[in-house]
Design an enzyme around this catalytic site. Structure first.
Site, PDB file in Angstrom:
ATOM      1  N   GLY A  93       0.821  -1.253  -0.027  1.00  0.00           N
ATOM      2  CA  GLY A  93      -0.169  -0.113  -0.009  1.00  0.00           C
ATOM      3  C   GLY A  93       0.750   1.068  -0.045  1.00  0.00           C
ATOM      4  O   GLY A  93       2.016   1.439  -0.357  1.00  0.00           O
ATOM      5  N   HIS A 121       4.583   1.668  -8.036  1.00  0.00           N
ATOM      6  CA  HIS A 121       3.471   0.369  -8.060  1.00  0.00           C
ATOM      7  C   HIS A 121       2.523   0.566  -9.115  1.00  0.00           C
ATOM      8  O   HIS A 121       2.188  -0.489  -9.799  1.00  0.00           O
ATOM      9  CB  HIS A 121       2.684   0.634  -6.741  1.00  0.00           C
TER      10      HIS A 121
END
Ligand code: PAF
Length: 284
Positions: A31, A37
């Site tokens: 996260g 990402h």
């Protein structure tokens, strides 16, 4: 985009996709997503019909004195960023992956104890264990990892090979800030001054690329040069500088084949890592 919190529901949903012949791409994350990402998620979207992203701050890959508690978390922001490029976001509570009686760990011997594994004992066992569990739960065709965590990618490749896990592992290039700093959720720990000085990792990699390009092959000399270079940055303290074979991750004495230069440097209290490929026999 569906938010899923249990392995059972995830398997049900993905089972339906698989029955329709859909290819599944998987991006495991902890996260606090950044462009690094998102570049993996976009690649997964390009290569597959269905994209699964997991968000799980894995407690067992943090040492007792590490930053598990303070690791940045922002699920609302993360799901906002994933809308439009992920189909499923898997956000298991810790109990779902580690029930009270959990006692099975995956240890990739050798490589896990070197480099980052020396400074962070048990880290790669934590990573290999959670990635094995996630791969088992998602059963993707392809899973995506970033080159910034080169040793992690190598550990995962080895695990997948040794355990015959039927998944293709794709490692994507490091995404950098405009000044060259590799993107990392941990960059948020840096003070403004440290953030400026953190660029020393990228500059060190570039200076090594240049030196090798002009004929320097002796890795001891390269390491010495980098130690001097990094010493000029007040907030920097070297954890390790290693030059390793790009495939086996064994240390090399000379750049007579392509080698990875691995760096781990503390900037203040924040430990950052980065790496670059040094090409053999390429004079600039
Ligand atoms: O690279 C990471 O974010 C983590 O190590 C991973 C692969 C998601 C496992 O927790």
């Amino acid at each position: 985009m569906k938010l899923v919190t249990t392995i059972a529901v995830l398997r049900q949903e993905l089972g339906r996709c698989r029955k329709k012949g859909r290819r599944i791409g998987f991006v495991p994350t902890m996260g606090f997503l950044h462009e690094g990402h998102l570049s993996l998620v976009r690649q997964a979207h390009k290569d597959n019909d269905v994209v699964v992203v997991s968000i799980f701050v894995n407690p067992i890959q943090f040492g007792p004195k590490e930053d598990f508690k303070m690791y940045p978390r922002d699920l609302k922001r993360d799901t906002g960023l994933l809308r439009g490029c992920a189909d499923f976001v898997f956000v298991p509570p810790a109990r779902e992956l580690y029930p009270d009686d959990f006692c099975t760990f995956v240890e990739v011997r050798g490589l896990s104890g070197e480099y980052c594994g020396r400074t962070r004992p048990g880290h790669f066992t934590g990573v290999a264990t959670v990635v094995a569990k996630l791969l088992n739960s998602v059963a993707p065709d392809t899973a995506y990892f970033g080159q910034k965590d080169a040793q992690q990618a190598a550990v995962i490749r080895k695990m997948v090979g040794d355990l015959n896990i039927p998944v293709n592992i794709k490692v994507m290039p490091t995404v950098r800030e405009p000044d060259g700093l590799a993107m990392s959720s941990r960059n948020t720990y840096l003070s403004p001054k440290e953030r400026q000085e953190a660029v020393v990792l990228f500059q060190a990699l570039k200076s090594a690329e240049h030196a090798v390009g002009t004929g320097l092959c002796d890795t001891q000399k390269i390491r010495g040069m980098l130690e001097d270079f990094i010493a000029h940055t007040p907030s920097a303290r070297i954890d390790y500088i290693e030059l390793v074979d790009r495939k086996t991750f064994e240390r090399v004495k000379t750049i007579d084949r392509d080698a990875l230069l691995l760096l781990a440097v503390y900037i203040g209290k924040t430990r950052l890592i980065d790496n670059t490929l040094l090409r053999a026999g390429r004079r600039q």
